[in-house]
Design a protein around this motif. Sequence first.
Motif, PDB file in Angstrom:
ATOM      1  N   LEU A   1       0.859  -1.196   0.000  1.00  0.00           N
ATOM      2  CA  LEU A   1       0.000   0.000   0.000  1.00  0.00           C
ATOM      3  C   LEU A   1       0.883   1.230   0.000  1.00  0.00           C
ATOM      4  CD1 LEU A   1      -0.203   1.708   2.931  1.00  0.00           C
ATOM      5  CD2 LEU A   1      -1.447  -0.308   3.599  1.00  0.00           C
ATOM      6  N   SER A   2       0.296   2.360  -0.357  1.00  0.00           N
ATOM      7  CA  SER A   2       1.064   3.597  -0.274  1.00  0.00           C
ATOM      8  C   SER A   2       0.162   4.749   0.127  1.00  0.00           C
ATOM      9  CB  SER A   2       1.759   3.892  -1.606  1.00  0.00           C
ATOM     10  OG  SER A   2       0.806   3.913  -2.632  1.00  0.00           O
ATOM     11  N   LEU A   3       0.772   5.684   0.824  1.00  0.00           N
ATOM     12  CA  LEU A   3       0.061   6.863   1.337  1.00  0.00           C
ATOM     13  C   LEU A   3       0.937   8.076   1.029  1.00  0.00           C
ATOM     14  CD1 LEU A   3      -2.213   8.057   3.213  1.00  0.00           C
ATOM     15  CD2 LEU A   3      -0.720   7.531   5.132  1.00  0.00           C
ATOM     16  N   ASP A   4       0.316   9.046   0.366  1.00  0.00           N
ATOM     17  CA  ASP A   4       1.024  10.278   0.009  1.00  0.00           C
ATOM     18  C   ASP A   4       1.079  11.248   1.181  1.00  0.00           C
ATOM     19  OD1 ASP A   4       2.214  10.937  -2.376  1.00  0.00           O
ATOM     20  OD2 ASP A   4       0.307  11.059  -3.459  1.00  0.00           O
ATOM     21  N   GLY A   5       2.047  12.137   1.195  1.00  0.00           N
ATOM     22  CA  GLY A   5       2.066  13.202   2.191  1.00  0.00           C
ATOM     23  C   GLY A   5       0.753  13.979   2.127  1.00  0.00           C
ATOM     24  N   GLY A   6       0.179  14.295   3.282  1.00  0.00           N
ATOM     25  CA  GLY A   6      -1.039  15.101   3.327  1.00  0.00           C
ATOM     26  C   GLY A   6      -2.327  14.375   2.988  1.00  0.00           C
ATOM     27  N   GLU A   7      -2.234  13.094   2.644  1.00  0.00           N
ATOM     28  CA  GLU A   7      -3.429  12.331   2.262  1.00  0.00           C
ATOM     29  C   GLU A   7      -4.067  11.679   3.500  1.00  0.00           C
ATOM     30  OE1 GLU A   7      -4.433   9.117  -1.259  1.00  0.00           O
ATOM     31  OE2 GLU A   7      -2.569   8.873  -0.153  1.00  0.00           O
ATOM     32  N   THR A   8      -5.392  11.522   3.482  1.00  0.00           N
ATOM     33  CA  THR A   8      -6.058  10.805   4.576  1.00  0.00           C
ATOM     34  C   THR A   8      -6.658   9.515   4.020  1.00  0.00           C
ATOM     35  OG1 THR A   8      -8.189  11.947   4.309  1.00  0.00           O
ATOM     36  CG2 THR A   8      -6.578  12.959   5.798  1.00  0.00           C
ATOM     37  N   LEU A   9      -6.371   8.419   4.717  1.00  0.00           N
ATOM     38  CA  LEU A   9      -6.716   7.083   4.215  1.00  0.00           C
ATOM     39  C   LEU A   9      -7.394   6.287   5.323  1.00  0.00           C
ATOM     40  CD1 LEU A   9      -6.307   4.855   1.998  1.00  0.00           C
ATOM     41  CD2 LEU A   9      -4.077   4.417   3.026  1.00  0.00           C
ATOM     42  N   ALA A  10      -8.565   5.711   5.005  1.00  0.00           N
ATOM     43  CA  ALA A  10      -9.284   4.884   5.982  1.00  0.00           C
ATOM     44  C   ALA A  10      -8.990   3.419   5.694  1.00  0.00           C
ATOM     45  CB  ALA A  10     -10.779   5.139   5.872  1.00  0.00           C
TER      46      ALA A  10
ATOM     47  N   ASP B   1      -9.993  10.915   2.439  1.00  0.00           N
ATOM     48  CA  ASP B   1      -9.757  11.059   0.993  1.00  0.00           C
ATOM     49  C   ASP B   1      -9.913   9.725   0.257  1.00  0.00           C
ATOM     50  OD1 ASP B   1      -9.035  13.685   1.537  1.00  0.00           O
ATOM     51  OD2 ASP B   1      -6.879  13.243   1.604  1.00  0.00           O
ATOM     52  N   ARG B   2      -9.465   8.633   0.914  1.00  0.00           N
ATOM     53  CA  ARG B   2      -9.392   7.343   0.213  1.00  0.00           C
ATOM     54  C   ARG B   2      -9.660   6.232   1.210  1.00  0.00           C
ATOM     55  NH1 ARG B   2      -4.798   4.372  -1.839  1.00  0.00           N
ATOM     56  NH2 ARG B   2      -3.357   5.791  -0.809  1.00  0.00           N
ATOM     57  N   ARG B   3     -10.186   5.088   0.719  1.00  0.00           N
ATOM     58  CA  ARG B   3     -10.506   3.947   1.574  1.00  0.00           C
ATOM     59  C   ARG B   3      -9.849   2.685   1.036  1.00  0.00           C
ATOM     60  NH1 ARG B   3     -13.654   7.742   1.612  1.00  0.00           N
ATOM     61  NH2 ARG B   3     -13.840   7.593  -0.632  1.00  0.00           N
TER      62      ARG B   3
ATOM     63  N   LEU C   1      -3.494   7.774   8.497  1.00  0.00           N
ATOM     64  CA  LEU C   1      -3.981   6.410   8.242  1.00  0.00           C
ATOM     65  C   LEU C   1      -4.847   6.047   9.437  1.00  0.00           C
ATOM     66  CD1 LEU C   1      -4.048   3.699   6.766  1.00  0.00           C
ATOM     67  CD2 LEU C   1      -1.863   3.130   7.820  1.00  0.00           C
ATOM     68  N   MET C   2      -6.138   5.867   9.197  1.00  0.00           N
ATOM     69  CA  MET C   2      -7.065   5.635  10.304  1.00  0.00           C
ATOM     70  C   MET C   2      -7.792   4.307  10.152  1.00  0.00           C
ATOM     71  SD  MET C   2     -10.241   8.026  11.596  1.00  0.00           S
ATOM     72  CE  MET C   2     -11.586   7.395  10.621  1.00  0.00           C
ATOM     73  N   VAL C   3      -7.660   3.463  11.165  1.00  0.00           N
ATOM     74  CA  VAL C   3      -8.418   2.217  11.214  1.00  0.00           C
ATOM     75  C   VAL C   3      -9.804   2.532  11.758  1.00  0.00           C
ATOM     76  CG1 VAL C   3      -8.647   0.028  12.453  1.00  0.00           C
ATOM     77  CG2 VAL C   3      -6.414   0.716  11.544  1.00  0.00           C
TER      78      VAL C   3
ATOM     79  N   PRO D   1       3.518  15.930  13.663  1.00  0.00           N
ATOM     80  CA  PRO D   1       4.002  14.748  12.949  1.00  0.00           C
ATOM     81  C   PRO D   1       3.632  14.821  11.462  1.00  0.00           C
ATOM     82  CG  PRO D   1       1.977  14.229  14.089  1.00  0.00           C
ATOM     83  CD  PRO D   1       2.337  15.640  14.488  1.00  0.00           C
ATOM     84  N   LYS D   2       4.451  14.208  10.619  1.00  0.00           N
ATOM     85  CA  LYS D   2       4.115  14.131   9.188  1.00  0.00           C
ATOM     86  C   LYS D   2       3.080  13.050   8.929  1.00  0.00           C
ATOM     87  CE  LYS D   2       8.264  15.370   6.634  1.00  0.00           C
ATOM     88  NZ  LYS D   2       9.312  14.812   5.779  1.00  0.00           N
ATOM     89  N   LEU D   3       3.089  12.040   9.818  1.00  0.00           N
ATOM     90  CA  LEU D   3       2.216  10.880   9.632  1.00  0.00           C
ATOM     91  C   LEU D   3       1.470  10.610  10.935  1.00  0.00           C
ATOM     92  CD1 LEU D   3       1.273   8.316   8.103  1.00  0.00           C
ATOM     93  CD2 LEU D   3       3.347   7.180   8.934  1.00  0.00           C
ATOM     94  N   VAL D   4       0.131  10.648  10.874  1.00  0.00           N
ATOM     95  CA  VAL D   4      -0.686  10.315  12.042  1.00  0.00           C
ATOM     96  C   VAL D   4      -1.311   8.944  11.803  1.00  0.00           C
ATOM     97  CG1 VAL D   4      -2.693  10.977  13.420  1.00  0.00           C
ATOM     98  CG2 VAL D   4      -1.161  12.753  12.516  1.00  0.00           C
ATOM     99  N   LEU D   5      -1.145   8.054  12.778  1.00  0.00           N
ATOM    100  CA  LEU D   5      -1.729   6.719  12.711  1.00  0.00           C
ATOM    101  C   LEU D   5      -2.769   6.622  13.813  1.00  0.00           C
ATOM    102  CD1 LEU D   5       1.657   4.801  12.394  1.00  0.00           C
ATOM    103  CD2 LEU D   5       0.058   5.307  10.536  1.00  0.00           C
ATOM    104  N   ALA D   6      -3.997   6.340  13.443  1.00  0.00           N
ATOM    105  CA  ALA D   6      -5.077   6.323  14.437  1.00  0.00           C
ATOM    106  C   ALA D   6      -5.780   4.967  14.391  1.00  0.00           C
ATOM    107  CB  ALA D   6      -6.059   7.452  14.158  1.00  0.00           C
TER     108      ALA D   6
END
Length: 218
Positions: free
Chosen positions: A27-36, A207-209, A194-196, A158-163
């Motif tokens: 998988l990949s996640l861009d800077g500033g992107e929000t992913l579920a 932004d993306r799932r 990146l949010m679970v 942080p640049k990357l938030v993991l929730a």
Amino acid sequence: MLLTFTDVFKRYQTAEGPLTVLDGLSLSLDGGETLALTGESGSGKSTLLHLAAGLDQADAGAVRIDGVEIGALKDTGRAAMRREVVGLIFQQFNLIPSLTVGANLAFHARLAGRHDAAWQADLAARLGLENLLNRYPEQLSGGQQQRVAIGRTLGARPKLVLADEPTGNLDEATGDGVIALMLNLVRETGAALLMVTHSQRLAERLDRRIHLTGGRIL
Ligand SMILES: Nc1ncnc2c1ncn2[C@@H]1O[C@H](COP(=O)(O)OP(=O)(O)OP(=O)(O)O)[C@@H](O)[C@H]1O
């Protein structure tokens, strides 16, 4: 890309034998992107988040943050990455019980060497915490505790938030308010998220799932 998983395998030894949880996942996640990230219970969502945070290591494949393969770092390098680049938000809030709200808010920023009193005051106000700064976590509601946890994480920029299920312990209305605040602040600071979540409704707000099944992303 800010975060990439390339052909990642993760197995646990269990009483019933080896269990493959991640089976060549990419998988990949861009800077500033929000992913579920959604998936059935036990599909490996928390495992994936722990690997992204450098809290655990893959058996094979590569996890990279900002191009740095975290599996190749020594313990101290991984700890520095967690402190300086990654912010974690858990279902259980994980506030420090012996510290006031104000001291909890400052904690990660101080650790990361990025404490900024003006930003902290702004965060406290935005999160509706300005009248609670001298209280202790046990004197707060669940929604208030999670707002402190979000402020503590974002205080360090942080640049990357993991929730991991950040609103899993909150009722729907409180959870919706907390997610709205978190998304606004994440987007404003330019962090990636990146949010679970178990909730398709909350996932729709990102932004993306992606969906985890059979150890891979659908
Ligand atoms: N340390 C461990 N040792 C052995 N098995 C583990 C360990 N941690 C997790 N597992 C197993 O790995 C699988 C994935 O667990 P994980 O917690 O990543 O799933 P999840 O998708 O986050 O689940 P949930 O939605 O219920 O929180 C589960 O079957 C779990 O029992």
